[in-house]
Scaffold this motif. Structure first.
Motif, PDB file in Angstrom:
ATOM      1  N   LEU A 121      46.663  37.149  35.224  1.00  0.00           N
ATOM      2  CA  LEU A 121      45.608  38.102  34.861  1.00  0.00           C
ATOM      3  C   LEU A 121      45.959  38.818  33.559  1.00  0.00           C
ATOM      4  N   LYS A 122      47.230  39.176  33.385  1.00  0.00           N
ATOM      5  CA  LYS A 122      47.660  39.848  32.169  1.00  0.00           C
ATOM      6  C   LYS A 122      47.526  38.924  30.967  1.00  0.00           C
ATOM      7  N   GLU A 123      47.912  37.650  31.135  1.00  0.00           N
ATOM      8  CA  GLU A 123      47.789  36.674  30.047  1.00  0.00           C
ATOM      9  C   GLU A 123      46.335  36.477  29.637  1.00  0.00           C
ATOM     10  N   CYS A 124      45.428  36.556  30.607  1.00  0.00           N
ATOM     11  CA  CYS A 124      43.996  36.386  30.327  1.00  0.00           C
ATOM     12  C   CYS A 124      43.365  37.666  29.789  1.00  0.00           C
ATOM     13  N   GLY A 125      44.117  38.765  29.806  1.00  0.00           N
ATOM     14  CA  GLY A 125      43.579  40.038  29.332  1.00  0.00           C
ATOM     15  C   GLY A 125      42.628  40.683  30.319  1.00  0.00           C
ATOM     16  N   ILE A 126      42.785  40.356  31.599  1.00  0.00           N
ATOM     17  CA  ILE A 126      41.906  40.891  32.639  1.00  0.00           C
ATOM     18  C   ILE A 126      42.626  42.031  33.342  1.00  0.00           C
ATOM     19  N   ILE A 127      41.978  43.176  33.387  1.00  0.00           N
ATOM     20  CA  ILE A 127      42.547  44.334  34.064  1.00  0.00           C
ATOM     21  C   ILE A 127      41.960  44.393  35.465  1.00  0.00           C
ATOM     22  N   ALA A 128      42.839  44.242  36.460  1.00  0.00           N
ATOM     23  CA  ALA A 128      42.403  44.260  37.860  1.00  0.00           C
ATOM     24  C   ALA A 128      43.259  45.267  38.609  1.00  0.00           C
ATOM     25  N   PRO A 129      42.664  46.030  39.506  1.00  0.00           N
ATOM     26  CA  PRO A 129      43.469  46.943  40.315  1.00  0.00           C
ATOM     27  C   PRO A 129      44.372  46.152  41.255  1.00  0.00           C
ATOM     28  N   ARG A 130      45.379  46.812  41.778  1.00  0.00           N
ATOM     29  CA  ARG A 130      46.307  46.137  42.692  1.00  0.00           C
ATOM     30  C   ARG A 130      45.569  45.656  43.928  1.00  0.00           C
ATOM     31  N   SER A 131      44.783  46.514  44.521  1.00  0.00           N
ATOM     32  CA  SER A 131      44.089  46.165  45.755  1.00  0.00           C
ATOM     33  C   SER A 131      42.752  46.876  45.775  1.00  0.00           C
ATOM     34  N   ARG A 132      41.755  46.190  46.263  1.00  0.00           N
ATOM     35  CA  ARG A 132      40.434  46.790  46.362  1.00  0.00           C
ATOM     36  C   ARG A 132      39.633  46.033  47.397  1.00  0.00           C
ATOM     37  N   ASP A 133      38.800  46.745  48.118  1.00  0.00           N
ATOM     38  CA  ASP A 133      37.918  46.119  49.091  1.00  0.00           C
ATOM     39  C   ASP A 133      36.632  45.725  48.364  1.00  0.00           C
ATOM     40  N   PRO A 134      36.334  44.424  48.235  1.00  0.00           N
ATOM     41  CA  PRO A 134      35.145  44.017  47.491  1.00  0.00           C
ATOM     42  C   PRO A 134      33.837  44.460  48.131  1.00  0.00           C
ATOM     43  N   ASN A 135      33.860  44.797  49.418  1.00  0.00           N
ATOM     44  CA  ASN A 135      32.635  45.211  50.087  1.00  0.00           C
ATOM     45  C   ASN A 135      32.403  46.716  50.027  1.00  0.00           C
ATOM     46  N   ALA A 136      33.403  47.459  49.571  1.00  0.00           N
ATOM     47  CA  ALA A 136      33.246  48.910  49.492  1.00  0.00           C
ATOM     48  C   ALA A 136      32.386  49.268  48.281  1.00  0.00           C
ATOM     49  N   GLN A 137      31.553  50.259  48.469  1.00  0.00           N
ATOM     50  CA  GLN A 137      30.720  50.701  47.365  1.00  0.00           C
ATOM     51  C   GLN A 137      31.487  51.724  46.550  1.00  0.00           C
ATOM     52  N   SER A 138      31.430  51.566  45.237  1.00  0.00           N
ATOM     53  CA  SER A 138      32.141  52.508  44.389  1.00  0.00           C
ATOM     54  C   SER A 138      31.374  53.826  44.345  1.00  0.00           C
ATOM     55  N   PRO A 139      32.104  54.937  44.333  1.00  0.00           N
ATOM     56  CA  PRO A 139      31.422  56.228  44.289  1.00  0.00           C
ATOM     57  C   PRO A 139      30.723  56.413  42.946  1.00  0.00           C
ATOM     58  N   THR A 140      29.540  56.976  43.006  1.00  0.00           N
ATOM     59  CA  THR A 140      28.810  57.234  41.772  1.00  0.00           C
ATOM     60  C   THR A 140      28.787  58.728  41.508  1.00  0.00           C
ATOM     61  N   PRO A 141      29.039  59.105  40.279  1.00  0.00           N
ATOM     62  CA  PRO A 141      29.001  60.524  39.963  1.00  0.00           C
ATOM     63  C   PRO A 141      27.583  61.062  40.100  1.00  0.00           C
TER      64      PRO A 141
END
Length: 92
Positions: free
Chosen positions: A46-66
């Motif tokens: 991921l680093k070689e591809c220049g992709i920033i990804a968090p260590r762990s995340r639930d793909p089904n969780a909704q991100s909080p919106t301000p």
């Protein structure tokens, strides 16, 4: 140094597919588990591809919106949630 071979010699997909997975909400841990590679290998690729990804995340969780976003000198400023303000009022 311990080197672990991935099961069935599976490899990570190309960078566009990895970026798509990250955009869908997958983290490094989930991507590594999905393709059967070590966490170090997933992080390295991921680093070689220049992709920033968090260590762990639930793909089904909704991100909080301000609630509201203000722009000051072209930069966004996010205000706290209403629940945070009500919690602060207890100590005033």
């Amino acid at each position: 140094m311990i080197v672990r071979a991935s099961p069935n010699n599976t490899k990570l997909p190309p960078a566009p597919k990895l970026q798509e997975l990250v955009n869908q909400g997958y983290g490094r841990n989930q991507i590594a588990a999905m393709y059967g590679v070590s966490l170090d290998h997933a992080r390295k690729i991921l680093k070689e591809c220049g992709i920033i990804a968090p260590r762990s995340r639930d793909p089904n969780a909704q991100s909080p919106t301000p609630i509201m976003t203000l722009y000051v000198e072209g930069r966004p400023v996010t205000l706290p949630r209403v629940s945070m303000i009500s919690d602060m009022e207890k100590y005033a």
